[in-house]
Design an enzyme around this catalytic site. Structure first.
Site, PDB file in Angstrom:
ATOM      1  N   ARG A 160       0.838  -1.197   0.000  1.00 44.31           N
ATOM      2  CA  ARG A 160       0.000   0.000   0.000  1.00 44.31           C
ATOM      3  C   ARG A 160       0.875   1.250   0.000  1.00 44.31           C
ATOM      4  NH1 ARG A 160      -4.850  -1.675   3.368  1.00 44.31           N
ATOM      5  NH2 ARG A 160      -4.743  -3.940   3.477  1.00 44.31           N
ATOM      6  N   ASP A 194      -3.474   4.255   3.302  1.00 42.27           N
ATOM      7  CA  ASP A 194      -3.296   2.842   3.637  1.00 42.27           C
ATOM      8  C   ASP A 194      -4.330   1.960   2.944  1.00 42.27           C
ATOM      9  OD1 ASP A 194      -4.992   4.245   5.630  1.00 42.27           O
ATOM     10  OD2 ASP A 194      -5.315   2.245   6.414  1.00 42.27           O
TER      11      ASP A 194
END
Length: 571
Positions: A243, A323
């Site tokens: 991520r 994220d």
């Protein structure tokens, strides 16, 4: 790793033993393990993780697992036999028990840490330690990397139990949220939107957890009761699960010189990302600064294209923090997502999301995530000022690139050779004022109607809109006339065929998913499987009974209904 990725087409995978022969663990074999980790992976209490790219974690199996569904399309793409999804050893592994896997599969999985940025602002205070060292995969545990037909896939259990990043939670996912994610990933893939994929879904027949949710008929913004729900594990599959927030974690540590290996760990994770996600477009022989620039350019291209695709199909991520932004440029982490029904630029399915993550603000949210991505890469260029200036130029190019992708997308939805600002502006105003159903409107427009009659199927106020229905009819007719003149000289048939390729007929409406997971909680999985069939053919003209059931306006009783029109969480 490169050698394994170039292997010939694999034979049919019919058993877990067959799958084991394809195992190839690039992340844990090439990146740094947390030095404070437990070798057996029984690391379930929240704690700070100061260094290392991953923590070994053994999943916690759900009790008495039962098969719910698997992705037949993904199984076919991977060369998996459908029968494998219900075989005892496959069920055992993908419901969390990897203690008896055949070699060279491994008996310990892994979880990764990442940083949190919300709309371009760095946060630490949500971390239980107030340091940022406690964020990460709290209930997502990867259990396998395999190279299949020349492509690398990582398989990750969602709801696989506690990890050091669980922040005190139970590490479980409930059936409700697992059904939503399972269906959404395969629907998005069928829509042609880059996404993680769904492999399998298993539910526990005996294990339950309590979650806040909405009472029946509640119009509350926030959950008003605690309910007991079955736990489930869905397995999601992607080339990697790296991520933007993951890169940020190592970028922050390098920037602040938090430990002696901080810069090395940042470079390692960036080069690993390139190898996993960009190996086909970035030459391995280049220097790290050269690779970083190419990575930034390629990610910009993928991210702007992705967000334009989200808007094309009416998808709103809901919680587009860094994220939840895959560094590979695909859709990841289906939490409080939703598909826009009544057209609203400010549509936001998540009650905690605000306008900054709303439907038509997603391009701006993406720009903030891209800014954090570039900030994470910055320390690698500290001794290369020319390269830093080039990275800044790439970062500043995002709005222009995003706008170009959006204009290209809107032109395609409208069947135009080029974007027409005035035509689109008037359409957006009409769609909001009427209002219209986003998916149905564009699909009906794709029939290239002679008058506004067919478009009325998408109108939520079809008999009277506002105080001047005749005036609105006139405006719609004038707009349609102008649109028709701009689509020429394409033949009507060709134009319709072209538009139907980008304007789906079916979207995953939440009020259709609710009864599916409610029935599933009682052990009836038929509606999940029906939705799976319909939603993996979203552009097709399906049977009349399917059309009658799934191609229709949102019923009035579902407006403002908690858990259907809005969600506080997905858990």
């Amino acid at each position: 790793m490169r050698k394994r990725q170039q292997q010939e087409t694999s034979p049919m995978v019919e058993t877990l033993d067959d799958l084991a022969t394809l195992a190839d663990y690039s992340l844990v074999d090439t990146l740094n393990c947390d030095p404070d980790a437990k070798a057996d992976g029984r690391d379930y209490a929240p704690r700070q993780v100061f260094t290392g790219h991953y923590v070994p974690v053994t999943p916690t199996p759900i009790e008495n697992p039962e098969y719910v569904a698997h992705s037949k399309n993904l199984f076919r793409e991977l060369g998996f036999a459908d029968s494998m999804a219900q075989s005892a050893d496959f069920v055992r592994v993908f419901s969390g028990d990897i203690a008896f896997v055949p070699e060279p599969m491994r008996k310990v999985g892994w979880a990764c840490g990442y940083a949190l940025s919300i709309f371009g602002t760095e946060y630490n205070q949500q971390c239980p330690f107030q340091t940022g060292n406690g964020y990460g995969d709290g209930r997502a545990i990867s259990v396998l990397e395999a190279v299949i037909n020349g492509r690398r896939w990582e398989m990750q259990l969602k709801g696989g139990g506690r990890t050091p990043y669980c922040r005190g939670a139970d590490g479980r996912a409930v059936l409700r949220s697992s059904v939503r994610e399972f269906l959404a990933q395969e629907h998005m893939h069928a829509l042609g939107v880059p996404t993680s994929r769904s492999l399998s879904l298993y539910v526990s027949k005996t294990e339950r957890v309590r979650r806040p949710w909405y009472s029946e008929g509640s119009h509350s913004r926030d959950p008003d009761i605690l309910i007991s729900e079955p736990v489930a594990i869905s397995t999601r599959v992607a080339p990697s699960f790296i991520r933007v927030g993951q890169l940020e974690l190592f970028g922050r540590r390098a920037r602040k010189k938090e430990h002696p290996q901080a810069m090395e760990e940042l470079e390692k994770i960036v080069l690993h990302l390139i190898d996993r996600e960009y190996g086909d477009v970035i030459d391995q022989k280049l220097t790290t600064p050269e690779k970083v620039l190419l990575l930034a350019r390629e990610f910009l291209s993928r991210l702007t294209s992705l967000v334009a695709n989200w808007i094309r199909v009416g998808y709103c991520q809901g919680n587009f923090n860094s994220d939840n932004c895959a560094a590979g440029g695909f859709t990841l982490d289906y939490g409080p997502f939703g598909f826009c029904e009544v057209f609203d630029p400010h549509y936001q399915p998540w009650t905690g999301g605000g306008h900054h993550f709303a439907f038509l603000n997603q391009p701006v949210a993406a720009e903030r995530n891209f800014h954090m991505f570039c900030t994470a890469l910055w320390p690698l260029l500290a001794t290369h000022p020319d390269t830093q200036r080039q990275l800044d130029a790439i970062r500043s190019d995002f709005p222009k690139s995003m706008q170009a992708q959006l204009e290209k997308m809107w032109a395609a939805k409208l069947g135009l050779g080029a974007f027409n600002s005035a035509l689109f502006s008037e359409l957006a105003t009409l769609m909001e004022q009427t209002p219209v159903d986003y998916t149905i409107f564009f699909r009906e427009l794709s029939t290239v109607p002679d008058d506004i009659g067919p478009l009325r199927k998408s109108f939520y106020k079809s008999s009277a809109y506002g105080a001047d229905p005749e005036g609105m009819d006139k405006r719609w007719s004038e707009w349609l006339t102008k649109w028709t003149s701009l689509t020429q000289p394409s033949s009507r048939e060709d134009l319709s065929r072209q538009m139907k390729l980008v304007n789906p007929k079916y979207s995953l409406r939440e009020w259709l998913v609710v009864p599916a997971y409610q029935q599933a909680a009682a052990g009836n999985y038929s509606l999940i499987r029906e939705l799976q069939e319909v939603m993996t053919q979203p552009y097709a003209e399906q049977a009349k009974d399917v059309e009658g059931k799934y191609y229709r306006l949102k019923p009035s009783e579902f407006f403002e209904l908690g858990g259907s029109s809005h969600l506080s969480c997905s858990s």
